[in-house]
Motif scaffolding. Structure first.
Motif, PDB file in Angstrom:
ATOM      1  N   UNK A 123      12.286   0.889 -16.368  1.00 11.18           N
ATOM      2  CA  UNK A 123      11.558   1.960 -16.090  1.00 11.18           C
ATOM      3  C   UNK A 123      12.081   3.410 -16.360  1.00 11.18           C
ATOM      4  N   UNK A 124      12.951   3.600 -16.101  1.00 15.12           N
ATOM      5  CA  UNK A 124      13.527   4.900 -16.406  1.00 15.12           C
ATOM      6  C   UNK A 124      13.818   5.275 -17.737  1.00 15.12           C
ATOM      7  N   UNK A 125      13.526   4.574 -18.609  1.00 11.33           N
ATOM      8  CA  UNK A 125      14.075   4.792 -19.968  1.00 11.33           C
ATOM      9  C   UNK A 125      12.655   5.284 -20.697  1.00 11.33           C
ATOM     10  N   UNK A 126      11.601   5.310 -20.503  1.00  7.36           N
ATOM     11  CA  UNK A 126      10.377   5.689 -20.881  1.00  7.36           C
ATOM     12  C   UNK A 126      10.517   7.196 -21.407  1.00  7.36           C
ATOM     13  N   UNK A 172      10.483   8.408 -25.844  1.00  9.30           N
ATOM     14  CA  UNK A 172      10.209   6.740 -26.025  1.00  9.30           C
ATOM     15  C   UNK A 172       8.749   6.321 -25.557  1.00  9.30           C
ATOM     16  N   UNK A 173       8.110   6.972 -24.667  1.00  5.26           N
ATOM     17  CA  UNK A 173       6.879   6.561 -24.380  1.00  5.26           C
ATOM     18  C   UNK A 173       5.772   7.106 -25.336  1.00  5.26           C
ATOM     19  N   UNK A 212      -3.236   4.741 -24.990  1.00  5.55           N
ATOM     20  CA  UNK A 212      -2.792   4.766 -23.697  1.00  5.55           C
ATOM     21  C   UNK A 212      -1.888   3.664 -23.099  1.00  5.55           C
ATOM     22  N   UNK A 213      -0.756   3.777 -22.933  1.00  9.43           N
ATOM     23  CA  UNK A 213      -0.121   2.673 -22.248  1.00  9.43           C
ATOM     24  C   UNK A 213      -0.118   2.199 -20.948  1.00  9.43           C
ATOM     25  N   UNK A 214      -0.637   3.177 -20.155  1.00  9.70           N
ATOM     26  CA  UNK A 214      -0.653   2.795 -18.759  1.00  9.70           C
ATOM     27  C   UNK A 214       0.470   2.413 -17.872  1.00  9.70           C
ATOM     28  N   UNK A 215       0.407   1.763 -17.076  1.00  6.24           N
ATOM     29  CA  UNK A 215       1.591   1.454 -16.045  1.00  6.24           C
ATOM     30  C   UNK A 215       2.465   0.357 -16.682  1.00  6.24           C
ATOM     31  N   UNK A 216       1.887  -0.332 -17.533  1.00  2.00           N
ATOM     32  CA  UNK A 216       2.928  -1.287 -18.015  1.00  2.00           C
ATOM     33  C   UNK A 216       3.077  -1.145 -19.572  1.00  2.00           C
TER      34      UNK A 216
END
Length: 200
Positions: free
Chosen positions: A23-26, A37-38, A69-73
């Motif tokens: 989760x911290x990599x995006x 990255x996101x 749109x990538x959203x929460x996942x």
């Protein structure tokens, strides 16, 4: 080898590499200087969507090519778009089709094998971008990398590479001891030595 098999190998490797993101990599920086990255993965997912539309006779609307749109996942969203484009490319008869790729030309139609080759090269390079951002290896076999090298060498190294939003930068000098993947990267303006730490 069938360009679709090469493309599938490259795309599935991006899925494997992204599966290692936490989760911290995006928000990590990437070799694409303007994108985290996101943002890079949103672009990659959007391109999957656009190419899938083009493979099924659509893709003429630039909205089909916009970042997703990538959203929460974000991983699940990306995997879904990867599955969509691979399914579209696997359709019977697709290699006899012509693709409209409005980001390249508003009027020209591209033979399927050429269009899928564009997608394949992008995902070899973007796979490296993602792997380098995460600090993990990219695992592509020699045949896949050599095929990407062959395509990369045919990409014009002209003034278009200096335009805003150009997918590739001007070529860098090849390293005399570099690998085939290094040659792909330098020919498209990426430094094999890039690291997230050095980018800060």
């Amino acid at each position: 080898m069938d360009i679709r098999k090469l493309d599938r190998t490259a795309v599935l490797e991006t899925v494997r590499v992204l599966g290692q993101a936490s989760a911290r990599d995006w928000d990590r920086p990437t070799p694409c200087a303007e994108w985290t990255l996101r943002e890079l993965v949103a672009h990659m997912a959007g391109q999957h969507h656009g190419f899938a539309a083009a493979a099924t006779g659509g893709g003429t609307d630039l909205a089909d090519w916009q970042p997703s749109e990538l959203g929460d996942d974000p991983l699940a969203t990306y995997c879904a778009t990867a599955e969509t484009v691979l399914h579209a490319f696997a359709r019977p008869g697709v290699l006899s089709a012509e693709f409209l790729l409005p980001e390249i030309s508003a009027t020209r139609r591209f033979p399927a094998s050429l269009a899928i080759g564009f997608h394949f090269l992008d995902y070899v390079v973007h796979g490296w971008d993602v792997a380098r951002a995460l600090g993990v290896p990219l695992d592509l076999d020699e045949e896949t990398v050599r095929a990407a090298e062959s395509i990369a060498q045919r990409v014009p190294d002209d003034e278009g590479r200096t335009s805003p939003g150009a997918p590739f930068r001007p070529a860098l000098p090849a390293r005399p001891d570099g690998s085939a993947l290094d040659l792909v990267l330098t020919s498209l303006g990426r430094s094999p030595e890039w690291s997230a730490t050095a980018s800060h």
